[in-house]
Design an enzyme around this catalytic site. Structure first.
Site, PDB file in Angstrom:
ATOM      1  N   LYS A 157       9.300 -16.440  -8.403  1.00  0.00           N
ATOM      2  CA  LYS A 157       7.961 -16.373  -8.993  1.00  0.00           C
ATOM      3  C   LYS A 157       8.018 -16.316 -10.516  1.00  0.00           C
ATOM      4  O   LYS A 157       7.031 -15.987 -11.168  1.00  0.00           O
ATOM      5  CB  LYS A 157       7.223 -15.136  -8.464  1.00  0.00           C
ATOM      6  CG  LYS A 157       7.076 -15.103  -6.942  1.00  0.00           C
ATOM      7  CD  LYS A 157       6.456 -13.788  -6.505  1.00  0.00           C
ATOM      8  CE  LYS A 157       6.611 -13.546  -5.024  1.00  0.00           C
ATOM      9  NZ  LYS A 157       6.237 -12.177  -4.639  1.00  0.00           N
ATOM     10  N   ARG A 201       1.666  -2.775   2.609  1.00  0.00           N
ATOM     11  CA  ARG A 201       1.267  -4.164   2.362  1.00  0.00           C
ATOM     12  C   ARG A 201       0.167  -4.585   3.308  1.00  0.00           C
ATOM     13  O   ARG A 201       0.210  -4.260   4.484  1.00  0.00           O
ATOM     14  CB  ARG A 201       2.445  -5.121   2.621  1.00  0.00           C
ATOM     15  CG  ARG A 201       3.410  -5.187   1.503  1.00  0.00           C
ATOM     16  CD  ARG A 201       4.512  -6.172   1.854  1.00  0.00           C
ATOM     17  NE  ARG A 201       5.537  -6.139   0.841  1.00  0.00           N
ATOM     18  CZ  ARG A 201       5.455  -6.783  -0.317  1.00  0.00           C
ATOM     19  NH1 ARG A 201       4.407  -7.539  -0.587  1.00  0.00           N
ATOM     20  NH2 ARG A 201       6.432  -6.703  -1.200  1.00  0.00           N
TER      21      ARG A 201
END
Ligand SMILES: [Zn+2]
Length: 269
Positions: A58, A259
């Site tokens: 990323k 999450r």
């Protein structure tokens, strides 16, 4: 958080816009976003030509002519805009690099950063990253070997950057939906066929998202019609309570190890 398709979209556009161009002015409004003294940053970055922009996981790497590299991670909520003061988003700008006529704005860098490294430093910084899923070297055989004897939930494994590079919360859910497999499954309990399907879905979903410009809605430049096109194409991510387009069941949200996980119990097994 921007993931592989969003960062790859930025990379392609940045290479069109700024590679070969010289950084003519630098403005740093948030010192925490850089890792060296501002004077040092200015000295090594100002008047440098951007040779090219590379992506790893990323991160984006801005290679400068003097061999130094700017390492960007947008983390949560970060984005970029390329244009003028007149058309930039009305947001706080943490860093801006001016290329004469137009400027690259870094926005929302609260946890994100633009760090400066030499070649050795960058290698160390990125040494923990797993394989790039869209590269040819990421084969089915490799993937099956990677998950052998692995434990944990499929979701947790897919977002683990040491395991595979570039997948985060959104695409891990989209990949599992595409594969018709529940993200809360234990990875060690997947059949060979299911694991192979996950592998194919990783490639297909990421490629499709990239083709549609990823899911970050803010355009990268004025009249940018590509960036963010995938946002409306997400099937489960951030769609709790909506109807599954494939089977008509309701999309469920669960929190697993802090999450968010979105899936459909109707068509994912
Ligand atoms: Zn469904």
């Amino acid at each position: 958080m921007p993931e592989l398709p969003e960062m790859e979209n930025y990379r392609l556009l940045l290479n069109q816009k700024i590679s070969g161009h010289v950084i003519k002015d630098i403005e740093i409004n948030r010192i925490k976003s850089i890792n060296v003294a501002p004077e040092d940053f200015q000295e090594k970055v100002l008047s440098q030509k951007v040779v090219n922009i590379e992506r790893k996981a990323k991160h984006l790497l801005f290679h400068l002519e003097n061999g130094y590299i700017l390492l960007l991670h947008l983390m949560l909520g970060g984005l970029m805009y390329y244009g003028s003061d007149d058309d930039k988003p009305k947001r706080t700008i943490q860093i801006q690099l001016s290329f004469g006529g137009e400027t690259l704005f870094f926005i929302g860098l609260r946890l994100g950063y633009l760090h400066l490294y030499d070649e050795q430093g960058i290698k160390q910084e990125l040494s923990h990253l797993g394989p790039e899923p869209l590269e040819q070297a990421f084969t089915l055989d490799l993937f099956l070997k990677m998950i052998e004897k692995k434990r944990g939930r499929l979701k947790a494994k897919l977002v683990d950057q040491q395991f595979i590079s570039g997948i985060g919360n959104c695409y891990s859910d989209e990949i599992c939906y595409h594969a018709r497999i529940l993200p809360i499954r234990e990875i060690s309990e997947l059949t060979q066929g299911e694991a192979a399907q996950i592998y194919r879905s990783i490639k297909e979903v990421l490629q499709d998202a990239l083709k549609h410009g990823g899911y970050i809605e803010t355009p990268f430049f004025k009249d940018d019609a590509l960036t963010g096109g995938f946002d409306s194409l997400c099937k489960v991510y951030d769609r709790e309570g909506e109807t599954c387009l494939r089977c008509g069941s309701k999309i469920k949200k669960e929190i697993i190890s802090s999450r968010k996980v979105f899936y459909c119990t109707g068509c994912q097994k």
